[in-house]
Enzyme design. Structure first.
Site, PDB file in Angstrom:
ATOM      1  N   ALA A 153      37.331  55.000  33.194  1.00 21.69           N
ATOM      2  CA  ALA A 153      37.939  54.626  31.912  1.00 21.69           C
ATOM      3  C   ALA A 153      36.905  54.808  30.834  1.00 21.69           C
ATOM      4  O   ALA A 153      35.705  54.899  31.118  1.00 21.69           O
ATOM      5  CB  ALA A 153      38.409  53.175  31.946  1.00 21.69           C
ATOM      6  N   GLU A 174      37.468  61.617  30.624  1.00 22.05           N
ATOM      7  CA  GLU A 174      36.784  60.682  31.539  1.00 22.05           C
ATOM      8  C   GLU A 174      36.937  61.131  32.992  1.00 22.05           C
ATOM      9  O   GLU A 174      36.010  60.991  33.793  1.00 22.05           O
ATOM     10  CB  GLU A 174      37.315  59.258  31.357  1.00 22.05           C
ATOM     11  CG  GLU A 174      37.036  58.636  29.979  1.00 22.05           C
ATOM     12  CD  GLU A 174      35.555  58.324  29.746  1.00 22.05           C
ATOM     13  OE1 GLU A 174      34.778  58.289  30.719  1.00 22.05           O
ATOM     14  OE2 GLU A 174      35.161  58.133  28.577  1.00 22.05           O
ATOM     15  N   GLU A 222      24.314  60.806  29.758  1.00 20.30           N
ATOM     16  CA  GLU A 222      22.924  60.671  30.195  1.00 20.30           C
ATOM     17  C   GLU A 222      22.582  59.229  30.601  1.00 20.30           C
ATOM     18  O   GLU A 222      21.772  58.993  31.475  1.00 20.30           O
ATOM     19  CB  GLU A 222      22.013  61.065  29.020  1.00 20.30           C
ATOM     20  CG  GLU A 222      20.907  61.996  29.428  1.00 20.30           C
ATOM     21  CD  GLU A 222      19.869  62.113  28.312  1.00 20.30           C
ATOM     22  OE1 GLU A 222      19.892  61.306  27.361  1.00 20.30           O
ATOM     23  OE2 GLU A 222      19.031  63.016  28.404  1.00 20.30           O
TER      24      GLU A 222
END
Lengths: 186, 186
Positions: free
Chosen positions: A83, A99, A145
């Site tokens: 999500a 996502e 990241e």
């Protein structure tokens, strides 16, 4: 019983003015002066949220794909469906697809809207749209990241058992699984 | 798939220091500098919440008692189970009893803990403890001066139908009803 005499219109609160907007690093608090239906003034405060999407990835082997992720606010790892927050100009469907690709590396032949839920009605305007993704193909994940997560495959039955054993306590994931099971019966 | 190689310990984030506490009228944002498992630094932000209790009032006629309440953040009326924030020094069981009495006017012969849920793992440390109240006696409600609500009796089946028709979208109430239905089958 006093409250029984209220009409629906007695519930409505109206904004008079914004008192302040208070911003942390990302989160923004809106504080408003409001008028209650009895004409008295009061204060209401809430977090503005762009909305979010949750995606239920149904793998071709019939299992569902979850992720394990550390949630700093609570200081522990949660089991969740993928999500994320809606980016500016995205629809929640686009968020769901993004996502699915970023967090767990899949594209889907079909994505179906199941429902919209309100997770924090007491102090945020957040909505979460729940989608079901089927016909999945693995293309490779590329999470943010700063986003670390572990994908986990579970059968619907295994996931439901984890809920009843109180080992899957994230509400958006609980609700999404119940909607998934309902949808399978339709 | 990059993320598959992570170990559970790779998920953990550690607090380095608090950068700021930003307060609105009630809501407080905590902004922390943190260390990711790859040793990089980042920022995490969340709302501190005292925790809450939700109570499922099972009436002696077998129906469940809900309330309708205006939720300012979303600008509309929601159908919910009675619930509220924990006061300082209260246990969530005490909160549940207080809300049952204040919001809908009942005392209960028996209150049973069903589960603890996490409604906002992305940006708040809130927990909601869900309780089931049975053996109810009406004593008279006394909601907060600024709290306007309308009680509604629904059978479990009627409430479930409202969920599937997308007319009951509050997640704490959806989850509580699913837990109630599960509990009835045990």
């Amino acid at each position: 019983m006093q409250v029984n005499f209220l009409k629906p219109s007695d519930l409505i609160e109206k904004k008079i003015s914004n008192i302040s907007k208070t911003k942390g690093h990302w989160i923004e608090i809106h504080t408003d002066k409001i008028k209650l239906s009895n004409k008295k003034e009061s204060i209401r405060e809430y977090i503005r949220h762009p909305g979010a999407a949750l995606i239920i990835p149904e793998l071709n082997n019939g299992k569902l794909l979850f992720i394990k992720q550390f949630r700093y606010a609570l200081g522990k790892v949660f089991l969740e469906f993928p999500a994320g927050k809606r980016d500016a100009k995205e629809s929640t469907l686009q968020t769901a697809k993004r996502e699915l690709r970023e967090e767990v590396g899949y594209t889907a032949k079909k994505i179906k809207f199941l429902t919209r839920i309100h997770p924090v009605i007491g102090y945020a305007d957040e909505v979460i749209d729940i989608y079901l993704a089927t016909g999945l193909t693995f293309k490779g994940a590329h999470p943010d990241e700063e986003e670390f997560l572990i994908p986990i495959e579970l059968s619907p039955k295994e996931a439901l058992d984890l809920i009843w054993k109180q080992k899957l306590t994230d509400v958006k994931t609980q609700v999404a699984l119940f909607w998934y099971l309902h949808h399978q019966k339709l």
